[in-house]
Design a protein around this motif. Structure first.
Motif, PDB file in Angstrom:
ATOM      1  N   THR A   1      44.938  22.894  33.405  1.00 39.89           N
ATOM      2  CA  THR A   1      44.986  21.223  32.879  1.00 39.89           C
ATOM      3  C   THR A   1      46.609  21.603  32.164  1.00 39.89           C
ATOM      4  O   THR A   1      46.817  22.973  30.932  1.00 39.89           O
ATOM      5  N   ALA A   2      46.961  20.239  31.352  1.00 42.70           N
ATOM      6  CA  ALA A   2      48.400  20.889  30.959  1.00 42.70           C
ATOM      7  C   ALA A   2      47.895  21.616  29.208  1.00 42.70           C
ATOM      8  O   ALA A   2      48.438  22.157  28.772  1.00 42.70           O
ATOM      9  N   ARG A   3      46.358  21.047  28.922  1.00 43.94           N
ATOM     10  CA  ARG A   3      45.815  21.863  27.428  1.00 43.94           C
ATOM     11  C   ARG A   3      45.172  23.107  27.831  1.00 43.94           C
ATOM     12  O   ARG A   3      44.842  24.033  26.993  1.00 43.94           O
ATOM     13  N   THR A   4      44.540  23.237  28.847  1.00 44.27           N
ATOM     14  CA  THR A   4      42.595  23.660  28.479  1.00 44.27           C
ATOM     15  C   THR A   4      43.059  24.310  30.242  1.00 44.27           C
ATOM     16  O   THR A   4      43.758  24.693  31.336  1.00 44.27           O
ATOM     17  N   ALA A   5      41.699  25.874  30.114  1.00 43.10           N
ATOM     18  CA  ALA A   5      41.807  26.612  31.562  1.00 43.10           C
ATOM     19  C   ALA A   5      40.747  26.899  31.504  1.00 43.10           C
ATOM     20  O   ALA A   5      39.965  27.111  31.062  1.00 43.10           O
ATOM     21  N   ALA A   6      40.191  26.684  32.848  1.00 45.57           N
ATOM     22  CA  ALA A   6      39.339  27.260  32.933  1.00 45.57           C
ATOM     23  C   ALA A   6      38.716  27.712  34.391  1.00 45.57           C
ATOM     24  O   ALA A   6      39.310  28.003  35.433  1.00 45.57           O
ATOM     25  N   PHE A   7      37.603  29.030  34.328  1.00 44.80           N
ATOM     26  CA  PHE A   7      37.811  30.054  35.446  1.00 44.80           C
ATOM     27  C   PHE A   7      35.719  29.914  36.305  1.00 44.80           C
ATOM     28  O   PHE A   7      34.771  29.906  35.048  1.00 44.80           O
ATOM     29  N   TRP A   8      35.671  29.913  37.095  1.00 44.53           N
ATOM     30  CA  TRP A   8      34.515  29.684  37.490  1.00 44.53           C
ATOM     31  C   TRP A   8      33.834  30.956  38.863  1.00 44.53           C
ATOM     32  O   TRP A   8      35.198  31.370  39.239  1.00 44.53           O
ATOM     33  N   VAL A   9      33.181  32.465  38.445  1.00 42.05           N
ATOM     34  CA  VAL A   9      33.321  33.404  39.028  1.00 42.05           C
ATOM     35  C   VAL A   9      31.361  33.406  39.370  1.00 42.05           C
ATOM     36  O   VAL A   9      30.571  32.688  38.793  1.00 42.05           O
ATOM     37  N   ASP A  10      30.877  34.167  40.587  1.00 43.04           N
ATOM     38  CA  ASP A  10      30.017  34.304  41.100  1.00 43.04           C
ATOM     39  C   ASP A  10      29.431  34.550  39.855  1.00 43.04           C
ATOM     40  O   ASP A  10      30.023  35.714  39.318  1.00 43.04           O
ATOM     41  N   ASN A  11      27.248  35.359  39.526  1.00 40.93           N
ATOM     42  CA  ASN A  11      26.958  35.286  39.024  1.00 40.93           C
ATOM     43  C   ASN A  11      27.168  36.902  38.573  1.00 40.93           C
ATOM     44  O   ASN A  11      28.015  37.490  37.340  1.00 40.93           O
TER      45      ASN A  11
ATOM     46  N   PHE B   1      29.561  38.869  39.384  1.00 46.98           N
ATOM     47  CA  PHE B   1      31.507  38.844  38.274  1.00 46.98           C
ATOM     48  C   PHE B   1      31.831  38.526  36.562  1.00 46.98           C
ATOM     49  O   PHE B   1      32.578  38.271  37.009  1.00 46.98           O
ATOM     50  N   VAL B   2      30.433  38.211  36.351  1.00 48.78           N
ATOM     51  CA  VAL B   2      30.620  36.914  35.366  1.00 48.78           C
ATOM     52  C   VAL B   2      31.062  38.464  33.922  1.00 48.78           C
ATOM     53  O   VAL B   2      31.866  38.113  33.484  1.00 48.78           O
ATOM     54  N   GLN B   3      30.009  39.110  33.593  1.00 46.01           N
ATOM     55  CA  GLN B   3      30.879  40.102  32.810  1.00 46.01           C
ATOM     56  C   GLN B   3      31.754  40.580  33.529  1.00 46.01           C
ATOM     57  O   GLN B   3      33.444  40.796  32.270  1.00 46.01           O
ATOM     58  N   GLN B   4      32.883  40.939  34.253  1.00 47.81           N
ATOM     59  CA  GLN B   4      33.768  41.624  34.854  1.00 47.81           C
ATOM     60  C   GLN B   4      35.205  40.943  34.637  1.00 47.81           C
ATOM     61  O   GLN B   4      35.900  41.014  33.909  1.00 47.81           O
ATOM     62  N   ALA B   5      34.769  39.087  34.949  1.00 46.45           N
ATOM     63  CA  ALA B   5      35.090  38.773  34.311  1.00 46.45           C
ATOM     64  C   ALA B   5      35.832  38.084  32.893  1.00 46.45           C
ATOM     65  O   ALA B   5      36.957  38.197  32.582  1.00 46.45           O
ATOM     66  N   ASP B   6      34.897  38.187  32.281  1.00 47.18           N
ATOM     67  CA  ASP B   6      34.980  37.916  30.600  1.00 47.18           C
ATOM     68  C   ASP B   6      35.159  38.903  29.866  1.00 47.18           C
ATOM     69  O   ASP B   6      36.365  39.175  28.912  1.00 47.18           O
ATOM     70  N   ALA B   7      35.753  41.167  30.451  1.00 48.16           N
ATOM     71  CA  ALA B   7      36.199  41.204  30.146  1.00 48.16           C
ATOM     72  C   ALA B   7      37.616  41.430  30.441  1.00 48.16           C
ATOM     73  O   ALA B   7      38.601  41.892  29.935  1.00 48.16           O
ATOM     74  N   GLU B   8      38.341  41.119  31.473  1.00 51.74           N
ATOM     75  CA  GLU B   8      39.270  40.474  32.272  1.00 51.74           C
ATOM     76  C   GLU B   8      40.312  39.997  31.934  1.00 51.74           C
ATOM     77  O   GLU B   8      41.549  40.327  31.981  1.00 51.74           O
ATOM     78  N   ILE B   9      39.749  38.750  31.938  1.00 51.83           N
ATOM     79  CA  ILE B   9      40.807  37.201  31.717  1.00 51.83           C
ATOM     80  C   ILE B   9      41.074  36.728  30.185  1.00 51.83           C
ATOM     81  O   ILE B   9      39.926  37.805  29.975  1.00 51.83           O
ATOM     82  N   ASP B  10      42.067  36.272  29.553  1.00 47.57           N
ATOM     83  CA  ASP B  10      42.008  35.915  28.299  1.00 47.57           C
ATOM     84  C   ASP B  10      41.203  34.843  27.765  1.00 47.57           C
ATOM     85  O   ASP B  10      40.590  34.768  28.480  1.00 47.57           O
ATOM     86  N   CYS B  11      41.526  35.096  26.150  1.00 50.02           N
ATOM     87  CA  CYS B  11      40.611  34.199  25.754  1.00 50.02           C
ATOM     88  C   CYS B  11      40.584  32.779  26.124  1.00 50.02           C
ATOM     89  O   CYS B  11      39.638  32.097  25.477  1.00 50.02           O
ATOM     90  N   GLU B  12      42.015  32.495  26.510  1.00 52.60           N
ATOM     91  CA  GLU B  12      42.174  30.790  26.509  1.00 52.60           C
ATOM     92  C   GLU B  12      41.762  30.374  28.439  1.00 52.60           C
ATOM     93  O   GLU B  12      41.491  28.924  27.984  1.00 52.60           O
ATOM     94  N   TRP B  13      40.909  31.162  28.452  1.00 53.01           N
ATOM     95  CA  TRP B  13      39.845  30.164  30.388  1.00 53.01           C
ATOM     96  C   TRP B  13      38.391  30.789  29.746  1.00 53.01           C
ATOM     97  O   TRP B  13      38.424  31.574  29.142  1.00 53.01           O
ATOM     98  N   GLU B  14      37.970  29.368  30.102  1.00 56.77           N
ATOM     99  CA  GLU B  14      36.263  29.279  29.458  1.00 56.77           C
ATOM    100  C   GLU B  14      36.426  29.739  31.288  1.00 56.77           C
ATOM    101  O   GLU B  14      36.552  29.268  32.188  1.00 56.77           O
ATOM    102  N   LEU B  15      34.434  30.146  30.642  1.00 55.56           N
ATOM    103  CA  LEU B  15      34.556  30.696  32.077  1.00 55.56           C
ATOM    104  C   LEU B  15      33.068  30.323  32.539  1.00 55.56           C
ATOM    105  O   LEU B  15      32.444  30.101  31.502  1.00 55.56           O
TER     106      LEU B  15
END
Length: 560
Positions: free
Chosen positions: A110-120, A122-136
């Motif tokens: 969205t204009a101010r926020t961003a979110a990321f959905w991932v299979d269970n 890959f959660v730890q992998q996503a947490d390590a790879e994506i910026d903190c601007e993304w909600e997981l």
């Protein structure tokens, strides 16, 4: 207290209550420990992925200014145009935007926020790879994409998505759920990530190869005639085939356009008197022209057209054909994209599970023989790799990734090898207890002689495709290890002796394998066992889910 002060305090109280209520209704996702210390900081680290996110938001505004339709949110699905999630470099838009190197993830901006959905898994992998601007968030959690958007947007705001990369059934679900929240789902035909991806790789340009009849069994002309007979039973004038594995099967061709699966990026239309193959002309060769009989003009000849001509032709032939078969979703296939459905009038579309699924299920004698030969080749590769490990185990240090390399090397050195059918995974010790562990250089650990080693891998051969799991016990097994290993083995042996009726579903068979685990009040989240198949995708559809539709199961049908 004066009336003015009383009104002022009441207004402040109501405002505070609204803020607290709004915060309480905010979706709560995966707690990202690594990002906690950055919250409320004015200065955030500037990365290339943060800059790309900013450019995507600019594209949302530019589209509003140019086309007059404001996009307040943008959904980026993980699929390519053929609904694959294992995709080539050209289609890795989620990875380009976020830095996530796994598969099957959805990104929402969205204009101010961003979110990321991932299979269970890959959660730890996503947490390590994506910026903190993304909600997981985890897939299948209480917070879905539509509920998150409803919490971030106001009524009548628009959510954009590229219809070429969304399954039609998923589009309908999103459209219904967003409409219930007074939001509008809008088609954005020009993918916004492509607009900012300046050095986007071109689609692969590998030449198409022929799957010889000694491995395929049936000629492609015979398969097409069988498909036409099935179209008659559905009273359809034509079928559009969007699944790459179905196209490869039907035409007896193979390619290298997506990882681990020998398919060709293409579309296929089959009518009762014509066959149209939409593909990049650079992938064609004289041998393929001869194989597909492109130099003639009858119902058993294939006409080659450029890949993107499919969209004009769909609109053209929609004026001629009265009923078109458009494949719908089934167990492991998402069906056709929203773009395909949108290109045709809804009143001429007939949606059903693709009949090619059942055709592929009927293995020819040549395919059965090839599957057995592929299994022998693959077993030899694993034996060779483990023999080398045994001979060198105490002479050098071994890790999960080093063993994975040795397994891949051994498999790729076999005769008639065509690559891997999946990413090999080696899990040792505590990692072997993780249901969907993904080994990497980050998680790599040393392999010692005192625990379990689990290997999941597979290979592609001209004769067939393999998918195997092996468990090795290093050192002295514990009583718990022995019990778990024995109960799973007993279940598989019981299944191998089973004689069952033709209308039995896969879930009914799976009960036998899990019965002993359930008696101990335990279970495992994976599927029961792996298998072999004809040279193609490592995961064919679960045919048994559909046998209740009076389809007779025969001794040439392979259930994997």
């Amino acid at each position: 207290m004066t009336t003015a002060k009383w009104i002022w305090r009441l207004a402040l109280s109501i405002l505070a209550l609204l803020v607290v209520t709004s915060e309480a209704n905010e979706p709560g996702g995966y707690i990202r420990e690594v990002c906690k210390y950055r919250k409320a900081k004015l200065l955030q680290p500037v990365t290339e992925y943060r800059q790309r996110l900013h450019k995507l938001r600019e594209q949302m505004k530019i589209r509003s200014a140019v086309q007059g339709l404001e996009i307040d949110a943008y959904i980026l699905p993980p699929y390519d145009e053929h609904m694959n999630i294992e995709i080539g470099e050209h289609d890795r838009r989620v990875q380009y935007l976020t830095g996530f190197t796994g598969t099957g993830a959805f990104a929402v901006v969205t204009a101010r926020t961003a979110a990321f959905w991932v299979d269970n898994r890959f959660v730890q992998q996503a947490d390590a790879e994506i910026d903190c601007e993304w909600e997981l968030y985890r897939m299948n959690d209480s917070v879905t994409i539509t509920t998150w958007l409803s919490a971030k947007l106001h009524a009548d705001q628009r959510v954009g998505v590229d219809p070429h990369h969304v399954p039609h059934h998923l589009w309908l679900r999103w459209q219904r759920e967003l409409a219930n929240r007074l939001l509008v789902l809008s088609r954005v035909n020009n993918n916004l990530v492509d607009m900012i991806w300046t050095n986007q790789p071109a689609p692969s340009n590998f030449t198409i190869s022929v799957q010889e009849r000694q491995f395929a069994g049936d000629k492609w002309e015979d398969k097409v005639e069988e498909l036409r007979l099935k179209l008659q039973t559905f009273s359809c004038d034509a079928i559009i085939v969007t699944s790459l594995t179905e196209i490869a099967y039907l035409l007896n061709i193979r390619g290298m356009d997506i990882p681990y699966t020998p398919v060709v990026r293409s579309y296929l239309i089959v009518s009762h008197d014509e066959i149209f193959f939409y593909v990049d002309h650079n992938k064609m060769s004289q041998g393929i022209d001869f194989h597909l009989r492109t130099d003639c003009y009858n119902e058993r000849c294939v006409r080659i057209k450029e890949y993107n001509k499919i969209w004009n032709d769909l609109r053209t032939y929609a004026q001629i054909w009265k009923r078109i078969f458009v494949p719908g979703p089934c167990v492991q296939e998402e069906g056709s994209s929203e773009a395909v459905h949108n290109a045709l009038p809804s009143n001429i579309i007939y949606t059903e599970v693709s009949p090619i699924i059942f055709m592929r299920a009927q293995k020819t004698p040549e395919e059965q023989r090839g599957m057995r030969e592929a299994h022998v080749r693959d077993a030899a590769a694993i034996c060779e790799a483990m023999s080398y490990l045994e001979s060198r185990f105490f002479l050098e240090q071994w890790t999960e990734e080093k063993i994975r390399y040795e397994i891949d090397r051994s498999r790729l050195s076999q005769n008639n090898t065509r690559g891997l059918s999946k990413r090999s995974v080696v899990a040792f010790g505590e990692h072997s207890a993780l249901p969907y562990y993904i080994s990497s250089n980050v998680t790599d650990i040393e392999v010692t002689d005192q625990s379990l080693l689990v290997i999941e891998s597979g290979g592609q051969y001209y004769e067939g495709t393999t998918d195997m799991s092996r468990t090795f016990i290093f050192g002295e097994p514990t009583a718990e290890m022995k019990h778990a290993y024995t109960t799973v083995l007993a279940g598989m042996l019981e299944l191998s002796k089973l004689r069952f009726p033709s209308n039995l579903r896969a879930s009914g068979v799976d009960v036998l394998v899990r019965r002993l685990e359930w008696e101990d009040m335990v279970d495992y989240p994976q599927t029961s066992g792996s298998g072999i198949g004809a040279y193609g995708a490592v995961k064919e559809r679960k045919f048994a889910e559909f046998f209740s539709r009076k389809l007779k199961r025969t001794n040439t049908m392979q259930l994997i």
